[in-house]
Design an enzyme around this catalytic site. Structure first.
Site, PDB file in Angstrom:
ATOM      1  N   SER A 218       0.841  -1.194   0.000  1.00  0.00           N
ATOM      2  CA  SER A 218       0.000   0.000   0.000  1.00  0.00           C
ATOM      3  C   SER A 218       0.884   1.256   0.000  1.00  0.00           C
ATOM      4  O   SER A 218       1.618   1.478  -0.950  1.00  0.00           O
ATOM      5  CB  SER A 218      -0.963  -0.038   1.185  1.00  0.00           C
ATOM      6  OG  SER A 218      -2.005   0.895   1.022  1.00  0.00           O
ATOM      7  N   GLU A 334      -9.379  -5.556  -3.829  1.00  0.00           N
ATOM      8  CA  GLU A 334      -8.766  -4.447  -3.098  1.00  0.00           C
ATOM      9  C   GLU A 334      -9.827  -3.548  -2.456  1.00  0.00           C
ATOM     10  O   GLU A 334      -9.597  -2.934  -1.419  1.00  0.00           O
ATOM     11  CB  GLU A 334      -7.886  -3.610  -4.042  1.00  0.00           C
ATOM     12  CG  GLU A 334      -6.654  -4.326  -4.553  1.00  0.00           C
ATOM     13  CD  GLU A 334      -5.525  -4.368  -3.532  1.00  0.00           C
ATOM     14  OE1 GLU A 334      -5.724  -3.869  -2.404  1.00  0.00           O
ATOM     15  OE2 GLU A 334      -4.460  -4.908  -3.854  1.00  0.00           O
TER      16      GLU A 334
END
Length: 532
Positions: A218, A334
């Site tokens: 991330s 996601e």
């Protein structure tokens, strides 16, 4: 009489032998680095760990909002048996479990796990950046623990870097005082400082300074992308691992220095500070509290002309990034379909209306790539589109850039293994009425698998399948750090992308297998959308 003396001497001899053993153990846990001598600990596995090692001077006082300065020397033996403080941050993410020594602006510390028995081994190195949207996270989190990676023969390093307004505020006065006429990006500069420290000192831990791979998830993945692009870091690394994220529109889109300065001025006004001196005089807690106000400060990397001389996308497009092997990918879910639909039911009619809101007259074209003829298809397509808009497209584009402008291999993956049910569900007779595990792999769920740290997460009822997936992913990652190639042993063969050759993804699941790329058309559509 002789027997009495023997009786009295026995515990004394035992004590002396124990003391000698402890002294020898302490000596083996001591490492001499540029700033002084560290004393770490040895885990039950035999892995040596060194925690809370300063890689820069504490960024406090006049050093707040300055690029990190070299760590100061110390005398004597510095204990490295506990994590340092984590960076200033609000409690935003419930899945972050810290082992840090509190929270402080004084946060620039790193941690090393090494399997090396001597400084002569020259083992490959992984430096891992944590995620958390650049507003949360820490290298002390159990999911990033380096012991499992070290057991695979890799020297593992985690670190802390400045977050939020402390790590990313630009300001005209900061730009003026900078020798590089730059401001912002302090968190990214912290990462660069850690890399330089590792380059200088990792040999003392048995690591190879010329074989440093950087990795992250991330915000950590976005950091890897940025470090590959930056002229300050690209020559320090031999490989890169990116898990979900790159600094490419629409994900953490970088801004101009001028815009960053305006954001800094706006924040100063909110806290009633007229000058940089007044900002630096404010307690860190007050600044942190102020960032919790809606719209008070928005984190972004700046095109500062120093760490980032131009947008990272432009750097990659021109082939000016680090030309190193890249292993990267994202998760199959996601974002959830609710990330696109909001509170609307996933019906075909509601889905079409949502696409019209987002894309106007192009909604019908979007439907070609993300169809929604029935509820099941809507859920699948809305999940895909929400994921792409959040972070998957930017990650795909990163791989596309690297494949086109570098001759080094790009290994792509999709992590599709969902987490199991929570322990509370398996122990609760009423669990049938509780929410079921999400279909697909949600954002950040791969971290424990990839780094071999399932045992640190006590929330989920891990199964043999989860352990198998973790062993597969950890082995791929460790092999890549060692050789720039994830293949080895009995792992399913992973074919890289190079040049104009067909693109393949490793679908990582219980039965991991290589699959050809199938969604390129939809990403090319999004590429046009985001280039407008």
């Amino acid at each position: 009489m002789k027997s009495i003396y023997s009786f009295l001497l026995t515990p004394v001899i035992a004590f002396v032998l124990c003391a000698q053993a402890n002294a020898q153990n302490n000596t083996s846990n001591r490492v001499k680095v540029a700033n002084g001598t560290l004393e770490g600990t040895t885990e039950s596995s035999g892995i040596r760990s060194f925690k809370g090692v300063p890689f820069a001077t504490p960024p406090v006082g006049d050093l707040r909002w300055k690029e990190p300065q070299p760590a100061k020397n110390w005398t004597g033996i510095r204990k490295a048996d506990h994590f340092g403080p984590r960076a200033m941050q609000r409690p935003i993410f419930s899945d972050m479990v810290f082992r840090s020594n509190g929270m402080s602006e004084d946060c620039l510390y790193l941690n090393v796990w090494t399997p090396a028995k001597s400084a002569k081994q020259k083992l490959p190195v992984l430096v891992y950046f944590y995620g958390g949207g650049f507003v949360g996270g820490d290298g002390s989190e159990g999911r990033y623990d380096g012991e499992a990676m070290a057991r695979k023969g890799v020297v593992a390093v985690t670190l802390s870097y400045r977050l939020g307004v402390f790590g990313f505020m630009a300001h005209p006065e900061l730009t003026k005082e900078s020798l590089h006429h730059a401001s912002g990006n302090y968190g990214l500069l912290d990462q660069n400082a850690a890399l330089r420290w590792v380059k200088q000192n990792i040999a003392a831990f048995g690591g190879d300074p010329n074989k440093i791979t950087i990795g992250g998830e991330s915000a950590g993945s976005i950091s890897v992308f940025a470090q590959m692009a930056s002229p300050l870091s690209k020559k320090l690394i031999a490989g890169a691992i990116g898990e979900s994220g790159a600094m490419i529109k629409p994900t953490f889109t970088p801004i101009t220095l001028a815009e960053g300065e305006q954001r800094g001025l706006a924040f100063a006004e909110k806290v009633n500070a007229k000058t940089l001196a007044e900002l630096r005089a404010m307690p860190a807690e007050k600044l942190l509290e102020a960032t919790g106000q809606p719209g008070a400060f928005s984190v972004a990397g700046t095109i500062d002309g120093y760490f980032l001389p131009e947008t990272p996308a432009a750097i990659f497009a021109a082939g000016k990034q680090a030309h190193v092997p890249l292993l990267m990918g994202w998760n199959s879910a996601e974002s959830s379909y609710q990330g696109l639909m909001g509170g609307e039911a996933p019906t075909p009619e509601n889905y079409k209306n949502k696409l019209k809101q987002l894309y106007g007259e192009r909604a019908d074209e979007v439907l070609k790539f993300y169809p929604g003829a029935n509820q099941e298809e809507v859920i699948r397509s809305a999940t895909a589109l929400a994921s792409d808009r959040f972070i998957a497209f930017s990650t795909w584009k990163w791989a596309d850039f690297q494949t086109k402008t570098s001759t080094k291999p790009v290994y792509r993956y999709i992590f599709s293994h969902p987490r199991p049910a929570a322990v509370s569900q398996t122990d609760n007779p009423a669990s049938s009425t509780m929410p079921k595990p999400m279909v697909g792999a949600a954002h950040a769920t791969e971290i424990e698998y990839a780094l071999g740290n399932l045992p640190y997460n006590k929330v989920y009822a891990w199964t043999k399948d989860d352990e198998q997936v973790s062993e597969t992913m950890l082995s791929y990652f460790a092999n890549f750090v060692k050789t720039g190639n994830p293949n080895g042993g009995n792992l399913p063969k992973w074919t890289p992308s190079t040049g104009n050759n067909p693109v393949y993804f490793m679908n990582i699941d219980v039965n991991s297998q290589l699959k050809p790329e199938q969604d390129r058309a939809r990403y090319l559509f999004l590429e046009k959308e985001y280039s407008k």
